[in-house]
Design an enzyme around this catalytic site. Structure first.
Site, PDB file in Angstrom:
ATOM      1  N   CYS A   7       0.854  -1.206   0.000  1.00 20.29           N
ATOM      2  CA  CYS A   7       0.000   0.000   0.000  1.00 20.29           C
ATOM      3  C   CYS A   7       0.883   1.246   0.000  1.00 20.29           C
ATOM      4  O   CYS A   7       0.537   2.251  -0.638  1.00 20.29           O
ATOM      5  CB  CYS A   7      -0.938   0.006   1.205  1.00 20.29           C
ATOM      6  N   ASP A  30      10.261  -6.837  -8.928  1.00 11.28           N
ATOM      7  CA  ASP A  30      10.591  -7.422  -7.633  1.00 11.28           C
ATOM      8  C   ASP A  30      12.014  -7.018  -7.251  1.00 11.28           C
ATOM      9  O   ASP A  30      12.929  -7.061  -8.080  1.00 11.28           O
ATOM     10  CB  ASP A  30      10.472  -8.952  -7.686  1.00 11.28           C
ATOM     11  N   HIS A  46      -6.368  -2.953  -0.954  1.00 10.70           N
ATOM     12  CA  HIS A  46      -5.717  -3.889  -0.048  1.00 10.70           C
ATOM     13  C   HIS A  46      -6.598  -5.112   0.176  1.00 10.70           C
ATOM     14  O   HIS A  46      -7.619  -5.042   0.845  1.00 10.70           O
ATOM     15  CB  HIS A  46      -5.394  -3.236   1.300  1.00 10.70           C
ATOM     16  N   GLY A  93       4.301 -19.539   1.610  1.00  8.11           N
ATOM     17  CA  GLY A  93       5.508 -18.709   1.553  1.00  8.11           C
ATOM     18  C   GLY A  93       5.218 -17.233   1.343  1.00  8.11           C
ATOM     19  O   GLY A  93       6.082 -16.482   0.891  1.00  8.11           O
ATOM     20  N   HIS A  98      -0.329  -8.491   1.163  1.00  8.01           N
ATOM     21  CA  HIS A  98      -1.155  -7.733   0.205  1.00  8.01           C
ATOM     22  C   HIS A  98      -1.090  -8.561  -1.075  1.00  8.01           C
ATOM     23  O   HIS A  98       0.015  -8.768  -1.605  1.00  8.01           O
ATOM     24  CB  HIS A  98      -0.565  -6.322   0.023  1.00  8.01           C
ATOM     25  N   HIS A 100      -0.532 -10.336  -4.336  1.00  4.46           N
ATOM     26  CA  HIS A 100       0.336  -9.964  -5.447  1.00  4.46           C
ATOM     27  C   HIS A 100       0.601 -11.187  -6.311  1.00  4.46           C
ATOM     28  O   HIS A 100       0.748 -12.293  -5.803  1.00  4.46           O
ATOM     29  CB  HIS A 100       1.669  -9.384  -4.934  1.00  4.46           C
ATOM     30  N   HIS A 102       3.191 -12.917  -8.848  1.00  4.64           N
ATOM     31  CA  HIS A 102       4.564 -12.924  -9.364  1.00  4.64           C
ATOM     32  C   HIS A 102       4.496 -13.291 -10.841  1.00  4.64           C
ATOM     33  O   HIS A 102       3.971 -14.353 -11.194  1.00  4.64           O
ATOM     34  CB  HIS A 102       5.412 -13.979  -8.644  1.00  4.64           C
TER      35      HIS A 102
HETATM   36  P1  AMP Z   1       5.823 -13.222  -1.261  1.00 10.42           P
HETATM   37  O1  AMP Z   1       6.811 -14.161  -0.671  1.00 10.42           O
HETATM   38  O2  AMP Z   1       4.909 -13.886  -2.261  1.00 10.42           O
HETATM   39  O3  AMP Z   1       5.050 -12.450  -0.201  1.00 10.42           O
HETATM   40  O4  AMP Z   1       6.658 -12.207  -2.126  1.00 10.42           O
HETATM   41  C1  AMP Z   1       6.999 -10.936  -1.737  1.00 10.42           C
HETATM   42  C2  AMP Z   1       7.956 -10.405  -2.767  1.00 10.42           C
HETATM   43  O5  AMP Z   1       8.094  -9.010  -2.569  1.00 10.42           O
HETATM   44  C3  AMP Z   1       9.375 -11.000  -2.681  1.00 10.42           C
HETATM   45  O6  AMP Z   1       9.704 -11.633  -3.914  1.00 10.42           O
HETATM   46  C4  AMP Z   1      10.258  -9.788  -2.407  1.00 10.42           C
HETATM   47  O7  AMP Z   1      11.501  -9.843  -3.079  1.00 10.42           O
HETATM   48  C5  AMP Z   1       9.398  -8.636  -2.900  1.00 10.42           C
HETATM   49  N1  AMP Z   1       9.632  -7.345  -2.274  1.00 10.42           N
HETATM   50  C6  AMP Z   1       9.765  -7.069  -0.956  1.00 10.42           C
HETATM   51  N2  AMP Z   1       9.939  -5.755  -0.750  1.00 10.42           N
HETATM   52  C7  AMP Z   1       9.910  -5.169  -1.984  1.00 10.42           C
HETATM   53  C8  AMP Z   1      10.030  -3.825  -2.456  1.00 10.42           C
HETATM   54  N3  AMP Z   1      10.201  -2.793  -1.617  1.00 10.42           N
HETATM   55  N4  AMP Z   1       9.965  -3.596  -3.786  1.00 10.42           N
HETATM   56  C9  AMP Z   1       9.799  -4.620  -4.645  1.00 10.42           C
HETATM   57  N5  AMP Z   1       9.657  -5.909  -4.275  1.00 10.42           N
HETATM   58  C10 AMP Z   1       9.718  -6.184  -2.964  1.00 10.42           C
HETATM   59 ZN    ZN Z   2      -1.782  -3.289   1.278  1.00 12.21          ZN
END
Ligand code: AMP
Ligand code: ZN
Length: 113
Positions: A7, A30, A46, A93, A98, A100, A102
């Site tokens: 957010c 990422d 959110h 994992g 929030h 997302h 990949h």
């Molecule tokens: P997850 O494990 O599915 O929650 O993935 C979270 C992802 O967010 C991971 O691949 C991190 O590398 C990525 N991540 C964490 N902080 C940031 C950030 N500030 N900007 C971009 N990606 C991020």
């Molecule tokens: Zn959020």
């Protein structure tokens, strides 16, 4: 959500390398890429995880998946193909609570669990 990292990226309180933005969605690189192309695509709303979406969120999540396909085209990985991953809660994992998607591509990717 004020204490949510993604957010904060939506609200420009934390910088990100954005690849797409419109009224409802944001895509950004990422920070720890696991493939040559690794983009996160999120709804600006959110929603904590796929497991936390309400029935009324279904159109938004459908549009999110369509947006992922369009971004794959935009960044040039659609023809060869790509992988789409959603991590959900602890065993999935999920680190950032929030929702997302990949979007991973740029090389042949294998399936690991
Ligand atoms: P997850 O494990 O599915 O929650 O993935 C979270 C992802 O967010 C991971 O691949 C991190 O590398 C990525 N991540 C964490 N902080 C940031 C950030 N500030 N900007 C971009 N990606 C991020
Ligand atoms: Zn959020």
């Amino acid at each position: 959500m004020t204490d949510c990292l993604f957010c904060k990226i939506v609200n420009n309180q934390i910088p990100a390398e954005k690849t797409f933005e419109d009224k409802n969605f944001l895509a950004f690189k990422d920070i720890h890429p696991k493939a040559p192309t690794h983009i996160l695509v999120i709804p600006k709303k959110h929603i904590t995880s796929l497991a936390d979406m309400h029935p009324g969120d279904a159109p938004l999540i459908g549009q999110l998946m369509h947006r992922v396909a369009l971004i794959a085209e935009q960044v040039g990985i659609a023809e060869k193909g790509y992988k789409v991953v959603l991590n959900i809660r602890e065993h999935g994992g999920q680190v950032i609570p929030h929702i997302h998607v990949h979007l991973l591509g740029g090389k042949a990717l294998h399936w690991e669990v």
